[in-house]
Every structure is written in C-alpha cells, then in structure tokens.
Scaffold this active site. Structure first.
Site, PDB file in Angstrom:
ATOM      1  CB  ALA B  52     -10.463  84.289  50.107  1.00 44.62           C
ATOM      2  N   GLY B  53      -8.916  83.561  52.747  1.00 49.50           N
ATOM      3  CA  GLY B  53      -8.782  82.681  53.905  1.00 49.50           C
ATOM      4  C   GLY B  53      -8.813  83.441  55.215  1.00 49.50           C
ATOM      5  CG  PHE B 153      -8.648  98.970  37.155  1.00 51.05           C
ATOM      6  CD1 PHE B 153      -8.514  97.602  37.051  1.00 51.05           C
ATOM      7  CD2 PHE B 153      -7.597  99.691  37.702  1.00 51.05           C
ATOM      8  CE1 PHE B 153      -7.358  96.962  37.482  1.00 51.05           C
ATOM      9  CE2 PHE B 153      -6.451  99.067  38.134  1.00 51.05           C
ATOM     10  CZ  PHE B 153      -6.332  97.691  38.024  1.00 51.05           C
ATOM     11  CD  GLN B 274      -7.544  88.339  33.650  1.00 47.03           C
ATOM     12  OE1 GLN B 274      -7.087  88.575  34.749  1.00 47.03           O
ATOM     13  NE2 GLN B 274      -8.659  88.887  33.200  1.00 47.03           N
ATOM     14  CG  HIS B 276      -2.111  91.391  33.765  1.00 46.20           C
ATOM     15  ND1 HIS B 276      -1.420  92.464  33.250  1.00 46.20           N
ATOM     16  CD2 HIS B 276      -2.898  91.898  34.740  1.00 46.20           C
ATOM     17  CE1 HIS B 276      -1.773  93.554  33.899  1.00 46.20           C
ATOM     18  NE2 HIS B 276      -2.666  93.239  34.806  1.00 46.20           N
ATOM     19  CG  LEU B 286       0.826  92.344  37.524  1.00 44.73           C
ATOM     20  CD1 LEU B 286       0.282  91.693  36.286  1.00 44.73           C
ATOM     21  CD2 LEU B 286      -0.107  92.136  38.696  1.00 44.73           C
ATOM     22  CD  GLU B 289      -6.848  96.257  33.759  1.00 45.46           C
ATOM     23  OE1 GLU B 289      -6.639  95.135  34.234  1.00 45.46           O
ATOM     24  OE2 GLU B 289      -7.935  96.628  33.313  1.00 45.46           O
ATOM     25  NE  ARG B 320      -6.538  92.731  34.347  1.00 41.41           N
ATOM     26  CZ  ARG B 320      -6.296  92.394  35.592  1.00 41.41           C
ATOM     27  NH1 ARG B 320      -6.293  91.128  35.926  1.00 41.41           N
ATOM     28  NH2 ARG B 320      -6.067  93.319  36.482  1.00 41.41           N
ATOM     29  CG  HIS B 387      -2.661  88.228  36.359  1.00 45.29           C
ATOM     30  ND1 HIS B 387      -1.694  88.573  37.273  1.00 45.29           N
ATOM     31  CD2 HIS B 387      -3.753  88.936  36.715  1.00 45.29           C
ATOM     32  CE1 HIS B 387      -2.194  89.453  38.121  1.00 45.29           C
ATOM     33  NE2 HIS B 387      -3.443  89.686  37.809  1.00 45.29           N
ATOM     34  NE  ARG B 432      -8.976  88.417  38.264  1.00 39.88           N
ATOM     35  CZ  ARG B 432      -8.241  89.476  38.571  1.00 39.88           C
ATOM     36  NH1 ARG B 432      -8.803  90.561  39.011  1.00 39.88           N
ATOM     37  NH2 ARG B 432      -6.928  89.450  38.414  1.00 39.88           N
ATOM     38  CB  ALA B 435      -9.937  96.419  40.492  1.00 40.90           C
TER      39      ALA B 435
END
Lengths: 121, 645
Positions: B52-53, B153, B274, B276, B286, B289, B320, B387, B432, B435
């Site tokens: 995002a940054g 997914f 969340q 996972h 991790l 998924e 999830r 996660h 969430r 993906a």
C-alpha cells in the site's frame, strides 16, 4: 652565504655568527579541524577526502539555518580519532556522504536541537 | 516493588528546542544530551513502504507531488513480500464473472460489518487494478491461452452465492506478494519519490486536530527528522506480533495504529483478529489457502474430511473464520492429529505432482524446511495461527482518516490518510476473505493518491508549525534510551504475547477475556519498570525494539478490551457464551413484524477504541456500519442475512 635552513621551530640561521629566530610562514599548512601546524607531512588521500567533504558540507549548509555550527562541531569532535584508525574514519566518511546528499536536497530546511541538561536526570 | 524509586524520574522532562547554534547560552556544551533535529518539507509523506505504501508513494509522485516515503525496512523487506495466495478480481478468465458477485461475497464474508460503499469501490476497481499490475510487469501465472490464471479461493462464489465455486484469485504460483512487491518497487524507481529507508516513525505531528507531518528517528545515525507536509499517509501494516504464535514478521508491530492512538484518535474494530486455518504447527509459517484452492483437503486423526460437516457446500473453501473454528472444534473434541492431538493435517499428496510443482512450489519448500514433510507423500501438520488484523485506523472509502461523534457523525481528520492493513476502510468487516488483502493494498493505495490529488495541489505552502513540535516523542525516546528498571524488553513482550494467546484466541469466553484484560493491564503497567542496555544512539536496536513494544502494547490492550465488550459472535470474533450474531433485526426469522432495535441494543456496529497512553485505560465508543453502496442502481446493497457456507 650559508644557506637558510628551515626547521620546525622557526629558527633561521643566516650567517654562521647570527642566529635569528623569526616567524616564518612555512610551505606547510594549518589543519582546519585541529590546532596543529603540519609541515613536512602532506595530507594523505583520506585526509584530503575528509577535507573535501568538510568544504562541501560548508558550502551546502550556507543558506540553511543551524547546519554550519553542527558541521563544525561534528568534525571537531571526530578530529581526535587517530590517523591509523582507518576503518572508523572510512565509516564516518561514508555516513557523512549520505548526510551531505540529504543536506543538498532541496527539501531539507533547517537543523534544530532538542536538548536536556543532564543535571535533571 | 512499590517501595523502590521509579525507574525513570518523574520530574519535568522538558526538552528545550532551538535552532542549532543559537540561544545555546542556557545550556552549557558537553553537559547536556542533545538530539539534532533535521526539518524537511514535502507535499506528501507516506509512512511504510509495503504494497500500500509504495502504491500510494508513486501514485503521488506520478500526480506531481513532492513525496517522501519513510520506512523502517527496505521496501522489498516489508511483510507484503510474504503474501502467498493471490489477488481477487472479476476478470472472468476461467468462467463468466461479474464484480457484483465479488461484492456480494465480500459483504457476506465480512459478516455484514463491512462498509458497503468501500467494498463497492474496491470490487469495482479490482479488474482495473489487476490489469494495471500486469502492465507494470507482474509475472502472473497464465492459462493455456495466455490469460491470467485464476484459482479458486475461500468464500468466492458465482451468482450471489448460488452458482458454485468461483475462480477469481489471480496469482503468481504461490508467491504473489513477493512478485507484487518487487513489481511495485521496480515501478516506483521511475518516479522521484525520496526514500528515507531505515527511519523509524515515532509519532504524528498534530496541531489543532490537523496532521502536519511525522517525526522519525534515523536508525543509522540517531538523528531525529521532522517531515512537515500537508498530507500524511499511514501504511504501516498490522500487529500480528502481539500474539505468541503468528504468521507475521517480527516487524509487524502496529506502529501506525499506535501513532494514531497517541494522537488521541480512535482505532476501529481491533477485536477482529483473523486466525488463518493453515499455519504450520510449531513454526507458525503460513501455508496458503491456495493449497485448498488447488484441491488440498483438511483431515482429522480419523482421516475424515471434516469440513464436509461444517460447510457442506464450500467444504474446505469456506471462509477462513469458519475453517479455523472447525479445526479448533475438532481438536477440542479429541480428533486432533499428532502425539498430543493438538493439530490437523492438510493433505496434498492426492494431487498430481506436476500441479504441485507448478502452482505450489513455495509451500512445498516451506513444508520441507519447517515441518520436514514431503508434500507429495505426507500431509502437513497445521494449526490456526494469527494472520491478519481486520481492524485498524478508520477511514472512509477515499482513504481519509475519520473520527466519529454521535452528534456530527463521521468527520474527516484533515491531512491524514491511511491504507493497507493499517487502515480499516472497512472492506473486511469482521472477517477477511483470502486474496482480498493484496487487492485492498493496491486499490486503496491508489485511492489515497487520487484523493490527495483531488483536494490539494503540488507546491502548496505549509501552515506554520510550533517550533518544538514532536518534543514529547523525543522525551519518550530519551526516557527509553536511559531506562534502568528491572524488566527487560523481551520479558515484557513475552508476557504480553502469552496473555493474548491464552486469553484472546479463536474461541473467547467472557470470564477468560476479563481475566485477560486484567493481566494485560498489569503487563502494561510493567512498561514503567523497563530496562534497556544500549545507551548509544547509533543503530540502537534495543531502543527500537522497546519503541515497537510500546506500540504493540497499545494495540494489545485495545484488542482485548474491545473483544471483552463485544457480546456476540461475528466473523472472526466468536464468543462461546454469546454464540449468535446480534443484529438490529433477527435475520434467522421472517422479517415481517419485527421491530428494529436501536444501535445501543445490537452489535452490528464498528468499535472505536481510544487509550490513555499514561494509564493504559481503554475507552470504547461505537459507530454505525455504512449499508449503502456508492451507486444503488449499478450495484444494489446487500441486506444482512444468515451466513452459512
């Protein structure tokens, strides 16, 4: 006529009978970071680089408030590092170059300081 | 303990600010601690250089703004690089698709706590965002005819849930985050953003409720830097490290959330953490998924594919939180695997080895290194692991940070923006979907840049800032640098992590949460007794870890207190003593004749939490969910319903 011999202390022997002690301006130079009068020893490459960096810093910091005193303080403080401690000097030199790039950037505006007297702790 | 002198003097810790070299007569040289402060001026500052940054930073540079990007890590080391799964977008390469179906899936996945205008914005922009990434050079996996490969997914369906499993997750084998971040980094080098790498952002410079910049510590030489600008974007990521076992990097310490909290602004929905379903048992690494998307199944000690019982339609590709709860229930009922019966197995060896090698090479490697398992022969031991943080800094759909009062509703904080995991737009609501996070990063990173371009022009003059702005941050830094109490940073951190892990896990109970709140409060108080060892200022990692611990603590107290107060089960927050969702109407029964409950009596609302940093006391307020989409004709809002897969 006897040759004029130059020595560190400034004694000039002109005639064998007359010895004058005069203040002569030697072709040596004054190190701008420390009050030592170098004479025969020329600056090493590293010393020249450090001096060049110092001059660039002074030029870059001219129009931005607060930088010049700090630049002088930092160089003065680090001048006490031994000439042989090359690793340390090179590290500071590399860091100084990065800081110089940042100083030259048009977005850097001024240098201030937050200070706190140690007595309060 | 109360008899000893407090570790740090409580006397006035006033720091004196001056332009270097002037007015120094009061302070005698060599007798004081001095922190040189360099002032910079930019049009926009972005804190954080993850997905995002970076997207926000080069979006702003592209729009002509003089941008600085302040980051404590080198951009390609941000935690985005570890993302595996993919990006959802309704491109329709595998079968016919429509972004409105993606919109429905996301709203349902969020358990109707997501703001539907933000979700509308994100899902509508998704195909465009993925095509843009592809044009930047991101090496997506391809189908036979050269189109972007999309895999199945969790939680994705066709025709508003009635058309079966959707294949809309665009991926790069199983290392999508790595590719995304490297693509964005490469792209960002084309623009003239100024990067300040390995600068730890300490605090926001707030004046009169407006954000005027950021103050940061340069880790390399210990100097303080103030970045003055009209627009500040926070993209600092999540805070997985409040828990003992998580899939996050050690650097995920919630710095942005803490900065906002210290500025007196609220954080939103922090109780929604969340878990996972498939983190490697023991290591916590991790397993994406995407494995289940490619056909992997979860089995218990009896070899049964237990997800068929919990989610008859979606089975292993349910949302999830549903899968995490199912695994936890199986373990609790004694059907866990392994000698201690405390985990489940993820089976992949029934899939063709070529498929595993092409589509899932990274997890094959991860499973071998961290679990010693050959995925073509044996199943992987997995356990639900922390996660992602659905909560964060509340923003509107344009990326502007907001506060909320009952009288005036949502109000924008001028000069402050947030995007990515640090923000809560809220597109993920209470849970969430897999993906959707990488999508969230690029869409809202770009949205922040667009919003700033709309409301400001490059080169605008900055409003004045008081000369000693940031003094408290430097005073705090000074206090921590010379802290001489009894407890080390690592001890306090482990206490916090264990408390969170034991008291705010997948299943939460009122009594256990209350005990957790009290323990967390006690741990918070021990921060005053902290001891650091490195007194230097150059590369003082002890100091940086302690600052990160302060940030983690602020996040942890808000998380556990919000969880304790929320008396319902919604999305990732499931309470054993309040098993049902409490909405304004009971959606399990026919709606005709029901009376709508007022907002104080139901729980379909966002939590807004604030903390008093000195005492650690958390105050909670609530804010209604936005239920209307951006354009009711184009995409109708989805009214709440019972959530089952």
């Amino acid at each position: 006529m006897k040759r004029i011999s130059l020595s560190n202390t400034g004694k000039v022997t002109i005639f064998s009978k007359l010895t004058l002690t005069v203040k002569v301006v030697f072709p040596g130079h004054l190190c701008c970071c420390c009050p030592v009068f170098h004479t025969m020893a020329r600056h090493s490459k590293l010393q020249k680089q450090v001096l060049s960096l110092f001059r660039q810093f002074l030029r870059a910091g001219q129009d931005k408030p607060g930088f010049l005193p700090r630049i002088r303080d930092e160089f003065r403080e680090n001048s006490s590092i031994k000439k042989t401690d090359v690793m340390h000097i090179e590290y500071l030199y590399r860091r100084g170059q990065r800081q110089l790039d940042q100083l030259k950037d048009v977005n850097t505006k001024q240098l201030g300081t937050f200070s706190k007297p140690k007595a309060e702790r | 303990m109360s008899q000893s002198i407090p570790a740090v003097s409580q006397s006035s810790r006033k720091l004196h600010f001056s332009v270097y070299g002037k007015n120094n007569s009061k302070v005698s040289d060599g007798m004081s601690t001095q922190y040189p402060v360099v002032d910079h001026e930019f049009d926009a500052v972005v804190v954080g250089a993850g997905g995002a940054g970076l997207r926000a930073a080069f979006g702003l540079s592209e729009a002509g703004f003089n941008t600085a990007c302040v980051t404590k890590l080198f951009p390609t080391r941000s935690h985005t690089v570890a993302a595996q799964g993919g990006i959802n977008a309704a491109l329709g390469n595998m079968e016919g698709d429509d972004w409105r179906w993606h919109f429905y899936d996301t709203v349902k996945g969020s358990d109707w706590l997501g703001d539907q205008d933000a979700i509308h914005y994100m899902t509508e922009q998704a195909p465009h965002a993925v095509v843009e990434l592809e044009n930047f050079g991101m090496p997506f996996s391809r189908t036979e005819d050269g189109k972007i490969y999309q895999r199945a997914f969790g939680g994705q369906s066709l025709k508003f849930g009635k058309g079966g499993q959707a294949h809309r997750c665009c991926c790069v084998a199983d290392r999508t985050g790595h590719s995304l971040l490297h693509t964005l980094y490469g792209r960002s080098l084309r623009y003239d953003t100024s990067y300040f790498v390995e600068y730890f952002a300490l605090d926001l410079l707030m004046e009169d409720g407006e954000c005027k910049g950021v103050i940061a510590l340069c880790m390399e030489d210990g100097s303080i830097h103030r970045f003055r600008s009209k627009n500040t974007v926070i993209a600092t990521g999540g805070y997985g490290r409040t828990y003992f076992s998580c899939t996050s990097a050690h650097t995920s310490t919630g710095d942005g959330n803490a900065m906002v909290t210290r500025a007196g602004l609220p954080c939103q929905d922090l109780e929604f953490v969340q878990f996972h379903p498939t983190g490697i048992y023991g290591a916590g690494c991790l397993i994406t998924e995407g494995c289940r998307g490619e056909g992997g199944i979860l089995i218990n000690s009896e070899g049964e594919r237990f997800m068929e019982r919990y989610a008859p339609n979606a089975k292993d590709l349910a949302s999830r939180d549903v899968v995490s709860r199912s695994i936890t229930i199986e373990i609790r009922e004694g059907r866990g695997c392994g000698p201690e019966k405390d985990h489940a197995y993820l089976q992949l060896h029934h899939l063709p080895p070529q498929q595993l090698a092409t589509r899932l090479p990274g997890i094959s490697e991860t499973a071998m290194i961290f679990a010693g398992v050959d995925v073509t022969k044996e199943p992987i031991p997995v356990l639900p692991t922390v996660h992602y943080n659905m909560g964060g800094i509340p923003t509107n759909y344009r990326g502007q940070v907001i506060t909320h009062t009952t009288e005036e509703g949502d109000k924008v904080v001028p000069g402050l923006f947030a995007c990515g995991e640090a923000a809560c737009a809220s597109v993920h609501g209470a849970n969430r979907l897999g993906a959707n996070s990488l999508l969230d990063l690029v869409v809202f990173g770009r949205a922040c840049a667009h919003t700033i371009a709309d409301i400001c022009t490059p080169g605008e003059k900055l409003s004045p800032l008081k000369p000693n702005a940031g003094e408290e941050s430097v005073a705090n830094l000074d206090k921590l640098r010379f802290a001489d109490g009894n407890m080390r940073t690592s001890e306090i951190r482990v206490n916090m992590q264990k408390t969170m892990q034991n008291h705010a896990a997948v299943f939460r109970t009122g009594k256990v949460l209350k005990e957790g709140c009290d323990k967390m409060d006690a741990v918070y108080q021990t921060l005053d007794d902290i001891k650091t060892f490195d007194r230097g200022i150059v590369w003082n990692t002890d100091l940086v870890e302690t600052l990160e611990l302060q940030n983690l603590m602020l996040n942890a107290v808000q998380t556990i207190n919000s969880a304790e107060q929320r008396q319902e089960s919604r999305g990732a927050h499931s309470r054993e003593d309040f098993k049902d969702r409490m909405d304004e109407l009971d959606y399990a029964k026919p709606l005709a004749g029901q009376v709508r409950k007022p907002i104080e009596e139901h729980w379909r609302k966002h939590t807004l939490s604030t903390v008093d940093p000195k005492t650690g006391k958390v105050t909670l307020k609530y804010r209604p969910v936005i239920d209307n989409s951006l354009d009711a004709e184009d995409c109708a809002a989805i009214p709440p319903a019972i959530r089952s897969y």
